[in-house]
Design a protein around this motif. Structure first.
Motif, short mmCIF file in Angstrom:
data_model
loop_
_atom_site.label_atom_id
_atom_site.label_comp_id
_atom_site.label_asym_id
_atom_site.label_seq_id
_atom_site.Cartn_x
_atom_site.Cartn_y
_atom_site.Cartn_z
N THR A 187 1.01 -1.08 -0.01
CA THR A 187 -0.04 -0.09 0.02
C THR A 187 0.90 1.29 -0.05
OG1 THR A 187 -1.99 -1.13 1.31
CG2 THR A 187 -1.79 1.09 1.41
N LYS A 188 2.00 1.26 0.77
CA LYS A 188 2.73 2.40 1.03
C LYS A 188 3.59 2.69 -0.20
CE LYS A 188 2.54 3.07 5.85
NZ LYS A 188 3.29 3.24 7.26
N ALA A 189 3.97 1.55 -0.83
CA ALA A 189 4.71 1.70 -1.99
C ALA A 189 3.86 2.43 -3.24
CB ALA A 189 5.24 0.21 -2.32
N LEU A 190 2.84 1.65 -3.38
CA LEU A 190 2.07 2.25 -4.44
C LEU A 190 1.54 3.42 -4.22
CD1 LEU A 190 -0.46 -1.11 -4.94
CD2 LEU A 190 1.46 -0.29 -6.16
N GLU A 191 1.50 4.20 -3.07
CA GLU A 191 1.12 5.35 -2.76
C GLU A 191 2.10 6.52 -3.34
OE1 GLU A 191 0.67 5.69 1.52
OE2 GLU A 191 -1.47 5.08 1.33
N LEU A 192 3.36 5.99 -3.44
CA LEU A 192 4.41 6.64 -3.95
C LEU A 192 4.11 6.86 -5.62
CD1 LEU A 192 7.30 4.82 -2.38
CD2 LEU A 192 6.45 6.98 -1.74
N GLY A 193 3.56 6.06 -6.22
CA GLY A 193 3.03 6.18 -7.73
C GLY A 193 4.48 6.10 -8.55
N LEU A 194 5.23 5.28 -8.26
CA LEU A 194 6.50 5.04 -9.21
C LEU A 194 6.03 3.96 -10.44
CD1 LEU A 194 9.03 4.39 -6.18
CD2 LEU A 194 8.29 6.43 -7.59
N PRO A 195 7.13 4.06 -11.46
CA PRO A 195 6.80 3.30 -12.68
C PRO A 195 7.02 1.97 -12.44
CG PRO A 195 8.66 4.79 -13.27
CD PRO A 195 8.24 5.25 -11.68
N HIS A 196 7.89 1.54 -11.69
CA HIS A 196 8.45 0.28 -11.48
C HIS A 196 8.55 -0.39 -10.08
CE1 HIS A 196 11.27 -3.07 -11.98
NE2 HIS A 196 10.86 -3.10 -13.26
N TYR A 197 8.26 -1.58 -9.84
CA TYR A 197 8.60 -2.36 -8.47
C TYR A 197 9.12 -3.59 -8.85
CZ TYR A 197 5.40 1.69 -6.84
OH TYR A 197 4.93 2.83 -6.41
N SER A 198 10.03 -3.72 -8.09
CA SER A 198 10.69 -5.32 -7.98
C SER A 198 10.17 -5.73 -6.51
CB SER A 198 11.88 -5.49 -8.06
OG SER A 198 12.59 -4.78 -9.25
N ILE A 199 9.71 -7.06 -6.62
CA ILE A 199 9.26 -7.54 -5.14
C ILE A 199 9.79 -9.06 -5.28
CG2 ILE A 199 7.40 -7.81 -3.61
CD1 ILE A 199 5.61 -6.00 -5.02
N TYR A 200 10.84 -9.38 -4.33
CA TYR A 200 11.71 -10.49 -4.34
C TYR A 200 11.21 -11.36 -2.97
CZ TYR A 200 14.55 -8.34 -7.82
OH TYR A 200 14.60 -7.48 -9.06
N SER A 201 11.19 -12.66 -3.18
CA SER A 201 11.20 -13.48 -1.77
C SER A 201 12.48 -13.59 -1.24
CB SER A 201 10.47 -14.77 -2.26
OG SER A 201 11.44 -15.36 -2.86
N LEU A 202 12.71 -13.83 -0.01
CA LEU A 202 13.87 -13.84 0.76
C LEU A 202 14.43 -15.22 0.39
CD1 LEU A 202 15.98 -13.08 2.83
CD2 LEU A 202 14.53 -14.37 4.59
N LYS A 203 15.77 -15.37 -0.02
CA LYS A 203 16.44 -16.68 -0.25
C LYS A 203 17.44 -16.60 0.87
CE LYS A 203 14.50 -17.91 -4.09
NZ LYS A 203 13.27 -17.19 -3.98
#
Length: 392
Positions: A187-203
């Motif tokens: 939610t907080k990331a999307l509020e920033l309105g950026l053009p790109h997001y990378s979302i990784y799972s912890l390894k």
């Protein structure tokens, strides 16, 4: 098109450069990185300049379409060091595509307006911030030294310096992270309105503090069901917000896909420069010497190679499928035939048939792509191609 131009167009156009310094070592990090204190930064940057010079003499570049500066944390460089480094890049790779993507990784809290302005003036036009989470307790629990206030301040500074193309990284499956916590971060990331997001799972990688804790049963990770629900949640939330999932871990607005990573996933050649960097040119892969001082010393003797491997045609074919299927548009028969002069369907008939039958791959007009089920079990899909031709 004349012959000289044609040859130049076939040259390598993608550059990766490694800055191995960081303020501290995060608990999950197994990258080739070293805490900045007492490091010979300028000696390293001079050695990097020399490696660039030797590299382009040996393998002249084409018109550069993508440069990516990773680490470590490249933005720990002071403004004058940053300027020296960016001048080196421009000096040795002077021919830039008019639509070049020049990305630099950054940590919130290491990017004041002065430094970001130097980056922008030096040609950087995309910044990727390692945010990871929007809960300060999670950040301290994974060894990050920034807090959420640093995130907002860094993005504000980047916009003031003229950056519009920005991305942030988030992580899921972190110790003590809940599905609700991830939802709040998204939610907080999307509020920033950026053009790109990378979302990784912890390894949990070897040679990290987390691996030591995991071995001692001291790492409170979410269970498999929660981790699956986290991934489903972020896919749904990003889609609802108008972001296209173009790769297993990456989401963007149209036209803002990471061009640099796409080059990796499409099995294109790229230069790898700096300590511990990997490069891949002409079906030959190299790894550079890793330590800062050993790298500096190696450059004084020539190209700082730890090892160089010729990649057999069959292994390159396997890589094409394993890496290419990460992209949700899938893999192309025509591109495969162009690279290898062979039929993809015939070469990989057995694993492709098995995966389609299992509902993990869909056929497309161009080739194959992960199904909605296959996206959730990507590692199982990629594993089918490991050694399928080479027998390894």
């Amino acid at each position: 098109m004349n012959i000289i131009q044609q040859k130049k167009d076939e040259r390598t156009r993608v550059v990766y450069i490694h800055i191995p310094f960081c303020t501290n070592k995060c608990f999950y990090c197994d990258f080739n990185s070293y805490v900045l204190k007492d490091q010979p930064v300028m000696d390293y940057l001079r050695a990097l300049d020399r490696e660039m010079e030797m590299t382009v003499q040996a393998q002249p570049p084409g018109s550069i379409s993508s440069i990516f500066v990773g680490g470590g944390t490249p933005t720990v460089l002071k403004p004058d060091e940053m300027q020296f480094f960016l001048n080196s890049v421009r000096k040795h790779f002077p021919d830039w595509d008019e639509n070049i993507e020049f990305s630099m990784e950054a940590n919130p809290g290491t990017t004041d307006l002065e430094k970001l302005s130097v980056m922008r003036e030096g040609g950087v036009n995309r910044v990727s911030f390692g945010v990871q989470a929007f809960q300060n307790e999670l950040l301290s629990g994974i060894g990050r030294i920034h807090n959420t206030d640093d995130v907002y301040r860094s993005l504000e500074n980047a916009r003031a310096a003229g950056f519009q193309n920005m991305s942030i990284d988030l992580m899921f499956g972190l110790p003590n992270q809940t599905v609700d916590m991830l939802s709040e971060s998204v939610t907080k990331a999307l509020e920033l309105g950026l053009p790109h997001y990378s979302i990784y799972s912890l390894k949990v990688e070897e040679n990290t503090l987390f691996h030591t804790m995991y071995q001692k049963n001291q790492l409170p990770l979410p269970d498999e069901e929660d981790e699956l629900n986290m991934y489903l949640l972020l896919m749904n939330r990003m889609s609802e917000a108008g972001y296209r999932q173009y790769e297993i871990s990456n989401f963007s607005k149209p036209g803002y896909e990471s061009r640099h990573n796409m080059a990796y996933w499409l099995n294109e050649d790229y230069y790898g420069l700096g300590a511990g960097a990997h490069g891949y040119i002409g079906r030959q892969r190299h790894v550079n010497v890793k330590g800062v001082n050993p790298y500096i010393e190696a450059v004084n003797q020539g190209l700082p190679r730890l090892n160089t491997l010729d990649i057999p045609r069959e292994e390159a074919m396997e890589d094409f499928l394993m890496v290419g299927l990460r992209v949700l548009d899938g893999i192309s028969r025509a591109r495969f035939e162009q690279q290898f002069g062979a039929s993809m369907d015939q070469t990989f008939a057995a694993p492709l048939e098995k995966l389609v039958h299992a509902g993990l791959l869909d056929t497309t007009d161009e080739g194959y792509k992960l199904s909605s089920k296959g996206i959730l079990f990507g590692n199982d899909v990629f594993g089918e191609f490991i050694g399928s031709l080479t027998g390894n």
